[in-house]
Scaffold this motif. Structure first.
Motif, mmCIF file in Angstrom:
data_model
loop_
_atom_site.group_PDB
_atom_site.id
_atom_site.type_symbol
_atom_site.label_atom_id
_atom_site.label_comp_id
_atom_site.label_asym_id
_atom_site.label_seq_id
_atom_site.Cartn_x
_atom_site.Cartn_y
_atom_site.Cartn_z
ATOM 1 N N ILE A 1 0.752 -1.243 -0.053
ATOM 2 C CA ILE A 1 0.086 0.100 0.039
ATOM 3 C C ILE A 1 0.966 1.093 0.030
ATOM 4 O O ILE A 1 0.645 2.205 -0.658
ATOM 5 C CB ILE A 1 -1.156 -0.070 1.326
ATOM 6 N N LEU A 2 1.825 1.030 0.629
ATOM 7 C CA LEU A 2 2.986 2.408 0.613
ATOM 8 C C LEU A 2 4.362 1.695 0.511
ATOM 9 O O LEU A 2 4.951 0.854 1.067
ATOM 10 C CB LEU A 2 3.027 2.848 2.105
ATOM 11 N N SER A 3 4.994 2.368 -0.749
ATOM 12 C CA SER A 3 6.350 2.231 -0.954
ATOM 13 C C SER A 3 7.265 3.369 -0.944
ATOM 14 O O SER A 3 6.844 4.288 -1.328
ATOM 15 C CB SER A 3 6.656 1.920 -2.388
ATOM 16 N N ARG B 1 -0.782 -4.104 2.705
ATOM 17 C CA ARG B 1 -2.137 -3.571 3.091
ATOM 18 C C ARG B 1 -2.618 -4.814 4.209
ATOM 19 O O ARG B 1 -2.317 -5.817 3.866
ATOM 20 C CB ARG B 1 -2.987 -3.543 1.785
ATOM 21 N N GLY B 2 -3.186 -4.211 5.184
ATOM 22 C CA GLY B 2 -3.556 -4.892 6.388
ATOM 23 C C GLY B 2 -2.533 -5.135 7.373
ATOM 24 O O GLY B 2 -2.785 -5.652 8.411
ATOM 25 N N GLU B 3 -1.206 -4.693 7.119
ATOM 26 C CA GLU B 3 -0.253 -5.123 8.347
ATOM 27 C C GLU B 3 0.194 -3.797 8.927
ATOM 28 O O GLU B 3 -0.297 -2.832 8.814
ATOM 29 C CB GLU B 3 1.057 -5.612 7.671
ATOM 30 N N CYS B 4 0.807 -4.378 10.225
ATOM 31 C CA CYS B 4 1.573 -3.110 10.888
ATOM 32 C C CYS B 4 3.169 -3.015 11.029
ATOM 33 O O CYS B 4 3.494 -4.265 11.417
ATOM 34 C CB CYS B 4 0.743 -3.373 12.588
ATOM 35 N N LEU B 5 3.400 -2.328 10.451
ATOM 36 C CA LEU B 5 5.108 -1.992 10.413
ATOM 37 C C LEU B 5 5.492 -1.094 11.614
ATOM 38 O O LEU B 5 4.950 -0.123 11.873
ATOM 39 C CB LEU B 5 5.564 -1.460 9.144
ATOM 40 N N LEU C 1 -7.376 -1.994 8.735
ATOM 41 C CA LEU C 1 -6.471 -0.937 8.600
ATOM 42 C C LEU C 1 -4.986 -1.336 8.441
ATOM 43 O O LEU C 1 -4.741 -2.361 8.931
ATOM 44 C CB LEU C 1 -6.499 -0.197 9.935
ATOM 45 N N THR C 2 -4.333 -0.305 7.962
ATOM 46 C CA THR C 2 -2.749 -0.439 7.884
ATOM 47 C C THR C 2 -2.154 0.458 8.712
ATOM 48 O O THR C 2 -2.315 1.465 8.790
ATOM 49 C CB THR C 2 -2.175 -0.473 6.493
ATOM 50 N N TYR C 3 -1.291 -0.032 9.551
ATOM 51 C CA TYR C 3 -0.473 0.804 10.398
ATOM 52 C C TYR C 3 1.126 1.142 10.331
ATOM 53 O O TYR C 3 1.712 0.077 10.074
ATOM 54 C CB TYR C 3 -0.739 0.352 12.143
ATOM 55 N N LEU C 4 1.308 2.371 10.486
ATOM 56 C CA LEU C 4 2.898 2.521 10.678
ATOM 57 C C LEU C 4 3.055 2.876 12.102
ATOM 58 O O LEU C 4 2.661 3.974 12.334
ATOM 59 C CB LEU C 4 3.718 3.720 9.717
#
Length: 625
Positions: A307-309, A342-346, A512-515
């Motif tokens: 989702i984010l690069s 998408r959907g993970e938490c980094l 949701l996706t989290y940083l």
């Protein structure tokens, strides 16, 4: 009396316009000369009120109803009842700062911004001892050296805003100890400090305690700090002592249900994959009536595209010296690259000043990078975030939102909760007035707050409730990605457990996706799927959390893990090794990790998904060895 301090049946109440609040209800404990006692409990349990009563610093509305606070003079043996003294009397002023000193939790508000560090510390000395100004400055410089300042003479001339959080806290320690008190009260001395600085501060306090033969009353909600610093523990809940005993008794044989609940609320490294924290009061988010997502995904979107690069992002700041001197350049973010699925938490971890927040500001377009690319996959195409401007950027902000670190300063005190939650909807012209009212009510239910609170103002809420309001505001526009910048660093363990569980539940139920940015590795281990470790603006290690904690390869990651205080008396911090460790200095890293401007380095994949930064051309075998 053989004790240095004896608190007996202390009762403190506050007379407020809305009625009388009993803050401390019959608390009793003792502190022996040279002993370390910890007061443990949640925010609002009465810990700080007890310390204010001992220091004679209760607010005007606060009164000591009954009880004694007996202080014995180590030299003469004379016993003074502090509870019976007028808080403005000469005798109380001699005790306050002379025989009993305090380190406040927030150095930013406790130090005067208009006076140098030297003036502030030497003032405390001049008030309690007959010394000349030159003698006071000499003794101040010596105390700054003992408190860990690398250049004490220069520190005398610096202002608080010129110092990092860790050095400001050291200045507070020096001010508290410059008169060699018999008792030091440390009220949350390491709250919101990163783990390596926290370990240094704790060692400094312990060393000075031994050198000055001083007793310590440690007020904290961090049970890991308690395990490393205290000999006796007093557990407080709603102004009453729930349990009182030695360190071994409290951790190995807890008997009171409240103490057991506190221990279950602390994130640990050995938790099972599906194990949940057990907060004292659980929040059940209600997602039954969620509004429709603003940007539904197409059925055929590519699930394997991030989702984010982020690619090769750099950001440098120019800092001009005062008085028109030459400018220095600070590389805040240095060639950072990563993906978020998408959907993970980094999880993004590192010390204060490593570039975490600067990077998050670049992702939110609050700062422009010097170079690099940031792209967002919306299910249809890749959006170049750095090229967005004007209306396009405003529209995109619906997809990516931010949860701030400080729940107190991030909410406008002049706006009601309803206005705070609906402001993003008004700005982005989402829905009618009636629809916004419905969304605001749904958001309150979503984060476990009563909808009747919508017309209240932020000052009516606790820190944990304010953080939930901040999360609700971030969810108002149905974003796809949320950046959480230290969202639980200022919260006590039980409220922290509530917020972490809430974030995990919302991630699962809303996709949701989290940083998630933090300096607390145990917290990141609980909430994140993968973890990126940052040092001096660079990513030095990136791996799934199981691999990172089982086999950290970079010396900086190893140092971070070794500095986390474990709430277990069997696993104490090795303070001596931590102080000698120069793991945050890239020039001190062994080959092949050594960072040098002339030696290019890159992230090398050691095993599936586990990347480590090392000199270009390094083989996997060398890193594992």
């Amino acid at each position: 009396m053989d004790h240095l301090l004896a608190v007996r049946d202390l009762r403190v109440s506050f007379r407020l316009p809305e009625g009388v609040v009993e803050a401390v209800k019959g608390v009793s404990f003792t502190i022996d000369p040279g002993a370390s006692v910890a007061l443990v409990g949640e925010s609002g349990s009465g810990k700080s009120v007890i310390s204010q009563a001992i220091m004679g610093l209760l607010p005007k509305a606060g009164t000591i109803d009954t009880g004694e606070i007996l202080l014995r003079d180590p030299a003469s043996g004379q016993i003074t009842d502090i509870a019976a003294l007028d808080r403005n009397s000469v005798q109380m002023r001699e005790i306050r700062g002379g025989r009993i000193s305090i380190i406040f939790p927030e150095p930013n508000t406790s130090l005067s911004a208009l006076h140098t560090i030297g003036d502030q510390i030497s003032e405390a000395l001049s008030l309690h001892r007959a010394v000349t100004r030159s003698e006071a400055l000499e003794l101040t410089a010596e105390m700054l050296r003992l408190a860990g300042f690398p250049d004490p003479q220069r520190a005398l001339r610096t202002y608080p805003f010129e110092l990092s959080g860790g050095l400001r806290q050291r200045a507070m320690i020096a001010m508290a100890l410059v008169c060699h008190p018999a008792l030091l009260i440390a009220d949350e001395p390491t709250t919101a400090l990163d783990v390596t600085i926290q370990a240094q501060i704790l060692k400094q306090i312990r060393d000075l305690q031994q050198e000055l033969h001083m007793a310590l009353l440690l007020i904290t909600h961090d049970l890991g700090v308690v395990a490393n610093m205290a000999e006796e523990v007093v557990v407080i809940y709603h102004g009453e002592v729930m349990e009182y005993g030695t360190l071994d008794h409290i951790f190995r044989e807890p008997s009171h249900p409240y103490l057991k609940a506190l221990l279950r609320a602390v994130p640990r490294f050995d938790m099972a994959r599906d194990e949940r924290l057990v907060p004292i009061r659980e929040i059940k988010p209600n997602t039954d009536n969620l509004h429709t997502p603003q940007h539904p995904l197409p059925a055929d979107y590519d699930r394997h595209r991030p989702i984010l690069s982020v690619r090769n992002v750099r950001k440098q700041f120019r800092i001009r010296a005062t008085g028109g001197g030459h400018e220095t350049r600070v590389q805040a973010v240095d060639d950072v690259s990563f993906d978020i699925m998408r959907g993970e938490c980094l999880g993004l971890v590192g010390e204060s000043g490593c570039g975490k927040t600067t990077l998050s500001k670049i992702l939110m377009q609050a700062l422009k990078p010097d170079q690099g690319q940031v792209s967002f996959y919306d299910g249809y195409r890749d959006i170049d975030l750095l090229a967005l401007d004007g209306r396009e950027l405003t529209d995109f902000r619906q997809r990516m939102q931010f949860v701030f670190q400080d729940p107190f300063s991030s909410l406008n005190p002049r706006m009601t909760i309803y206005d705070i939650l609906t402001e993003p909807l008004v700005i982005h012209k989402v829905g009618t007035r009636r629809q916004r009212q419905t969304i605001a009510r749904e958001l309150m239910e979503l984060v476990g707050l009563d909808v009747r609170y919508l017309q209240r103002y932020p000052h009516s809420f606790s820190g944990g409730q304010r953080q939930r309001i901040g999360i609700a505001r971030a969810l108002a526009l149905s974003p796809e990605l949320i950046i959480c910048d230290e969202p639980v660093s200022a919260l006590d363990v039980s409220v922290q457990a509530q917020i972490l569980n809430l974030l995990k539940d919302l991630q699962k139920q809303l996709g949701l996706t989290y940083l998630f940015i933090s300096h607390n590795l145990a917290v990141v281990d609980y909430i994140a799927d993968r973890i990126a470790v940052m040092c001096r603006g660079q990513l030095v290690e990136l791996a799934p959390k199981e691999l990172l904690f089982r086999r950290p390869l970079h010396p900086y990651t190893q140092a971070l893990l070794s500095a986390v205080p474990d709430p277990n008396p069997d696993h104490l911090l090795d303070f001596e090794r931590l102080m000698l460790d120069r793991a945050s200095d890239p020039l001190a890293w062994p080959a092949p990790f050594t960072h040098h401007p002339d030696a290019p380095a890159s992230l090398i994949e050691v095993e599936d998904g586990h990347y480590v930064r090392a000199a270009a051309g390094t083989r996997r075998e060398e890193l594992v060895a």
